[in-house]
Scaffold this motif. Structure first.
Motif, PDB file in Angstrom:
ATOM      1  N   VAL A 164      32.635  15.545  58.114  1.00  0.00           N
ATOM      2  CA  VAL A 164      33.613  16.137  57.218  1.00  0.00           C
ATOM      3  C   VAL A 164      34.801  16.594  58.048  1.00  0.00           C
ATOM      4  CG1 VAL A 164      33.957  17.809  55.370  1.00  0.00           C
ATOM      5  CG2 VAL A 164      31.649  17.098  55.981  1.00  0.00           C
ATOM      6  N   ASP A 165      35.936  16.036  57.783  1.00  0.00           N
ATOM      7  CA  ASP A 165      37.143  16.427  58.518  1.00  0.00           C
ATOM      8  C   ASP A 165      36.865  16.451  60.019  1.00  0.00           C
ATOM      9  OD1 ASP A 165      38.113  16.768  55.992  1.00  0.00           O
ATOM     10  OD2 ASP A 165      37.720  18.924  55.945  1.00  0.00           O
ATOM     11  N   ASP A 166      36.361  15.364  60.530  1.00  0.00           N
ATOM     12  CA  ASP A 166      36.090  15.184  61.960  1.00  0.00           C
ATOM     13  C   ASP A 166      35.003  16.096  62.508  1.00  0.00           C
ATOM     14  OD1 ASP A 166      38.062  13.291  62.019  1.00  0.00           O
ATOM     15  OD2 ASP A 166      39.630  14.758  62.512  1.00  0.00           O
ATOM     16  N   ARG A 167      34.285  16.699  61.634  1.00  0.00           N
ATOM     17  CA  ARG A 167      33.238  17.593  62.108  1.00  0.00           C
ATOM     18  C   ARG A 167      31.883  17.077  61.612  1.00  0.00           C
ATOM     19  NH1 ARG A 167      33.429  22.705  63.705  1.00  0.00           N
ATOM     20  NH2 ARG A 167      35.631  22.843  63.211  1.00  0.00           N
TER      21      ARG A 167
ATOM     22  N   LEU B 178      30.930  13.885  49.586  1.00  0.00           N
ATOM     23  CA  LEU B 178      31.911  14.295  50.589  1.00  0.00           C
ATOM     24  C   LEU B 178      32.589  15.581  50.125  1.00  0.00           C
ATOM     25  CD1 LEU B 178      33.303  13.665  53.259  1.00  0.00           C
ATOM     26  CD2 LEU B 178      35.056  12.428  51.964  1.00  0.00           C
ATOM     27  N   GLU B 179      32.930  15.616  48.866  1.00  0.00           N
ATOM     28  CA  GLU B 179      33.548  16.827  48.319  1.00  0.00           C
ATOM     29  C   GLU B 179      32.559  18.002  48.370  1.00  0.00           C
ATOM     30  OE1 GLU B 179      36.454  17.793  47.542  1.00  0.00           O
ATOM     31  OE2 GLU B 179      35.856  19.712  46.652  1.00  0.00           O
TER      32      GLU B 179
ATOM     33  N   ARG C 133      33.512  24.908  53.707  1.00  0.00           N
ATOM     34  CA  ARG C 133      34.479  25.980  53.472  1.00  0.00           C
ATOM     35  C   ARG C 133      33.755  27.305  53.204  1.00  0.00           C
ATOM     36  NH1 ARG C 133      37.842  22.551  50.355  1.00  0.00           N
ATOM     37  NH2 ARG C 133      36.662  23.242  48.554  1.00  0.00           N
TER      38      ARG C 133
ATOM     39  N   GLN D 226      34.456  23.867  68.293  1.00  0.00           N
ATOM     40  CA  GLN D 226      33.993  22.499  68.067  1.00  0.00           C
ATOM     41  C   GLN D 226      32.497  22.386  68.306  1.00  0.00           C
ATOM     42  OE1 GLN D 226      35.396  19.759  66.903  1.00  0.00           O
ATOM     43  NE2 GLN D 226      37.229  20.897  66.426  1.00  0.00           N
TER      44      GLN D 226
ATOM     45  N   ARG E 174      32.446  19.231  51.867  1.00  0.00           N
ATOM     46  CA  ARG E 174      33.674  19.947  52.201  1.00  0.00           C
ATOM     47  C   ARG E 174      33.645  21.357  51.600  1.00  0.00           C
ATOM     48  NH1 ARG E 174      37.857  15.848  51.132  1.00  0.00           N
ATOM     49  NH2 ARG E 174      37.528  15.041  53.236  1.00  0.00           N
TER      50      ARG E 174
END
Lengths: 212, 544
Positions: free
Chosen positions: A56-59, A171-172, A179, A7, A175
């Protein structure tokens, strides 16, 4: 998947925006970062750069966006920052067919210059800008089909002027970049583990700071 | 130095004509495993015997050199000799792998600073070394990895490693290490061969500049109308072009009335020795010719290439200097079905006539609009006059826009980085260690002569100052302003002003910071720094 970062890890993600001149690259970037649109942007000469922190995804990640000049002449200028990009955004203007047709060569150019480790799976996101105008020339379906043919690139139709879909698209983008970055790190970490055997030096741990 | 004679101006020309560009092509890029970072690093580098090259390096430029292009030419000779020695005749200097030659010293350096060095294996756009006399270089020579400009350029990775070594700290090591791991993939340098070949050519024709070339000049009052009219004799000839030029250089024009006619002389639309009558005839002829060309443009069927040129022009015209009331309401989005405001239409005409008809060899490139716009504005919307000013301007700025040919711009970048290395070694080291020596943010500075850095009304002063810079070989109608290094001195002054800020920033931050300064720089401050930047001043006194 090797996405075992903690985290505490703070990611900087490099995103590069490509596309023909006048499709709205600078406008898209500014709409996303500054929530502003101006009809007075000048043609980008050289390159531009803005950053924004996004969740992004809680990050929390820092998105570093590289805006480039669209005219062909400047293409090889930006080579230095093609490398290390985590996501490449391909832009076209839905009212100008030619800008859509050019996407293939922009994609190829990027892959050549950036030489990503795994070109087939490198994340691209495709944006058809200026949907606020009526003189549409590129059908969403055609664009969609093209994107699918290129290993399922995500596709969005946007308006930088009216702030349509810009947030969603970025946002995409974030993400996809996250990744990619995670996979890259997993790869290099695995890789350096094997090398480390020969090295007495301790491997500095990933610091709690921006890694770029 | 070698005995070959170097043609006058050889250094200013394109590489193809350069007698010294035949460089070895067998680059031995080797991919080596780096035991410290676990990354593959492409090393293209050089032997570690630095001393022999250090001896061959040309001595520092005599302080008495004036900033004229002539002096650049003579410097080219020296510089090219240097390249000949370092890059060609002594071929073993290049293409060797330090890893093989000197494992220990390489490893020492590398273990301290692996990462930036590793990053540097990417073909950086421009990695010139600081001038030999800077203290940084001494440090570099000390660790056995500085081999003069040429070699350093070829050797991106190790040179930059050494640079990093000179300033390495644990913090930035850790931070930058991650970066190197991320960025170094085995495929990192596919284009190195052609890139190197290109860079060699650039190098071979790069004149050397030092801060000693910066003209020191105290700003004086601008020329007002009264003074300007006194510069003409009864027939309307300029009595002393040298005086006028020096006045413009030191003071600029007081207003746009003076500026309008002054620019026509500075750019060479009219000869200084022309009379009122000559100019009247010339003007009539020019006007007729321009409107014939314009009619032709409007009547002709465009080839696909020409149509493309016009499309690009159309895209850019509506985003050129729109903040000026001269171009109408800045907030008008100008949809394609409505006619352009009158002056934007004129701007379109000028760009189209030039690139499609008048000089098809120079197709429209982004950035040309900025110059044409300045011409049109200063000629107060008089289309034909603006066109001919633009024509003259492109005679010397055209090379900067040449498509497919980055030689001219690369040379400019390289000279700029030489100046930075000479003036602010610390900043240079910082830039080099952050892969910033391609100074991409300075691209528009150089291409547009800083036009976008200052408010419009200031940028025209920058133009006239640049064009009137004293050049030793200047003669009536024989100007070659393309070799004019003034914009580089201005850029150096900006670096000087911003060096504190830049030293705490990385590549992206610097780019962002510099872009936010666009249109906001303070010309007086920059000009005053220009004076400070200058180490020793002699030049102007000799010339004025």
């Amino acid at each position: 998947m090797g996405m075992n970062f903690t985290q505490a890890t703070w990611f900087c993600l490099d995103v590069i925006i490509l596309g023909n001149s006048g499709v709205g690259k600078t406008s898209l970037m500014n709409q996303f970062v500054n929530k502003k649109f101006s009809s007075q942007y000048k043609a980008t000469i050289g390159a531009d750069f803005l950053t924004k922190e996004v969740i992004v995804d809680d990050r929390v990640v820092t998105l570093q966006i590289w805006d480039t000049a669209g005219q062909e002449r400047f293409q090889s200028l930006g080579v230095a920052f093609y490398r290390g990009a985590d996501c490449c955004v391909l832009c076209y203007d839905v009212t100008v067919n030619k800008t859509f047709e050019a996407l293939g060569s922009w994609r190829d150019e990027f892959l050549i210059q950036a030489s990503p480790r795994d070109p087939d799976n490198f994340p691209f996101v495709c944006l058809g800008n200026k949907v606020d105008l009526d003189q549409r020339q590129v059908l969403a379906q055609d664009a969609q089909e093209w994107c699918e043919s290129k290993n399922s690139i995500s596709h969005f139709e946007t308006s930088a002027k009216e702030a349509i879909n810009v947030e969603k698209a970025f946002l995409e983008i974030s993400r996809a970049a996250l990744r990619q970055e995670a996979e890259d790190q997993a790869y290099t970490n695995d890789y350096s583990d094997t090398i480390k055997i020969n090295s007495n030096q301790s491997q500095p741990q990933q610091a709690d700071s921006c890694q770029c | 130095m070698n005995g070959n004679s170097v043609p006058e101006n050889a250094g200013m020309k394109n590489d193809v004509e350069n007698p010294f560009t035949v460089l070895s092509t067998d680059t031995n890029a080797s991919t080596v495993e780096d035991t410290n970072t676990g990354a593959y690093i492409n090393r293209q580098t050089i032997s570690n015997d630095s001393t022999s090259n250090a001896e061959e390096r040309p001595p520092g430029r005599p302080k008495t050199d004036p900033p004229a292009s002539k002096s650049l030419t003579s410097d080219v000779t020296v510089q090219m000799g240097d390249i000949n020695i370092a890059g060609v005749t002594n071929s073993n200097v290049l293409n060797r792998n330090v890893y093989d030659n000197d494992l220990n010293s390489w490893t020492n350096i590398h273990s301290e600073s692996a990462v930036d060095g590793a990053n540097a294996s990417l073909p950086t756009q421009v990695v010139p070394a600081p001038a030999p006399r800077s203290p940084v270089v001494a440090t570099l020579a000390g660790v056995g990895t500085y081999y003069g400009r040429t070699a350093l350029k070829m050797a991106g990775s190790v040179a930059s490693t050494a640079v990093t070594y000179a300033r390495s700290t644990t913090d930035n090591y850790i931070a930058s290490r991650a970066n190197a791991v991320k960025k170094n993939t085995p495929a990192a340098s596919e284009n190195d061969d052609s890139y190197l070949a290109q860079q060699k050519n650039v190098l071979a024709s790069t004149p050397s500049l030092t801060t000693a070339d910066v003209p020191l000049v105290a700003r004086k009052d601008p020329i007002n109308e009264e003074e300007w009219y006194e510069c003409f004799n009864e027939e309307g000839q300029i009595i002393s072009p040298e005086f006028v030029r020096s006045r413009v250089f030191t003071g600029g024009c007081a207003n746009d009335i003076v500026r309008r006619s002054m620019w026509e002389f500075l750019l060479g639309v009219y000869r200084w020795s022309s009379t009122y009558e000559d100019r009247e005839n010339e003007s009539r002829k020019n006007r007729r010719q321009y409107y014939e060309l314009l009619d032709l443009l409007n009547a002709m069927e465009l080839t696909p290439e020409e149509a493309e040129s016009m499309e690009q022009i159309d895209k850019d015209v509506i985003r050129t200097d729109r903040e000026l009331p001269f171009y109408g309401d800045p907030n008008d989005t100008l949809d394609s079905d409505e006619p352009l405001p009158i002056n934007l239409q004129k701007l379109r005409n000028i760009l189209g006539v030039y690139s499609v008809i008048f000089n098809p060899k120079l197709p429209y490139i982004q950035g040309m609009n900025e110059y044409a716009s300045a011409m049109l504005y200063i000629q107060q919307g008089e289309e034909s006059d603006a066109f001919w000013c633009y024509v003259k301007l492109m005679q010397f700025m055209g090379d900067f826009f040449l498509p497919e040919d980055k030689t001219v711009m690369n040379r400019q970048f390289q000279m700029l980085m030489q100046l930075v290395g000479d003036h602010s070694p610390k900043l240079y080291v910082h830039l080099a260690s952050h892969e910033c020596t391609d100074v991409i943010f300075a691209y528009s500075w150089i291409l547009l002569n800083m036009k976008r850095q200052f408010p419009f009304e200031e940028s025209v002063k920058v133009f006239e100052t640049t064009w009137s810079m004293p050049m030793k070989e200047y003669q009536d109608n024989r100007i070659n302003l393309g070799n004019n290094p003034y914009v580089l001195f201005l850029a150096l002054a900006v670096f000087d002003i911003e060096s504190k800020n830049m030293e705490s920033m990385d590549y992206g931050e610097i780019l962002m910071h510099m872009n936010t300064l666009s249109g906001k720089m303070d010309l007086d401050l920059v000009l005053s720094k220009l004076v400070v930047c200058k180490c020793v001043s002699v030049s102007l006194a000799l010339l004025l």
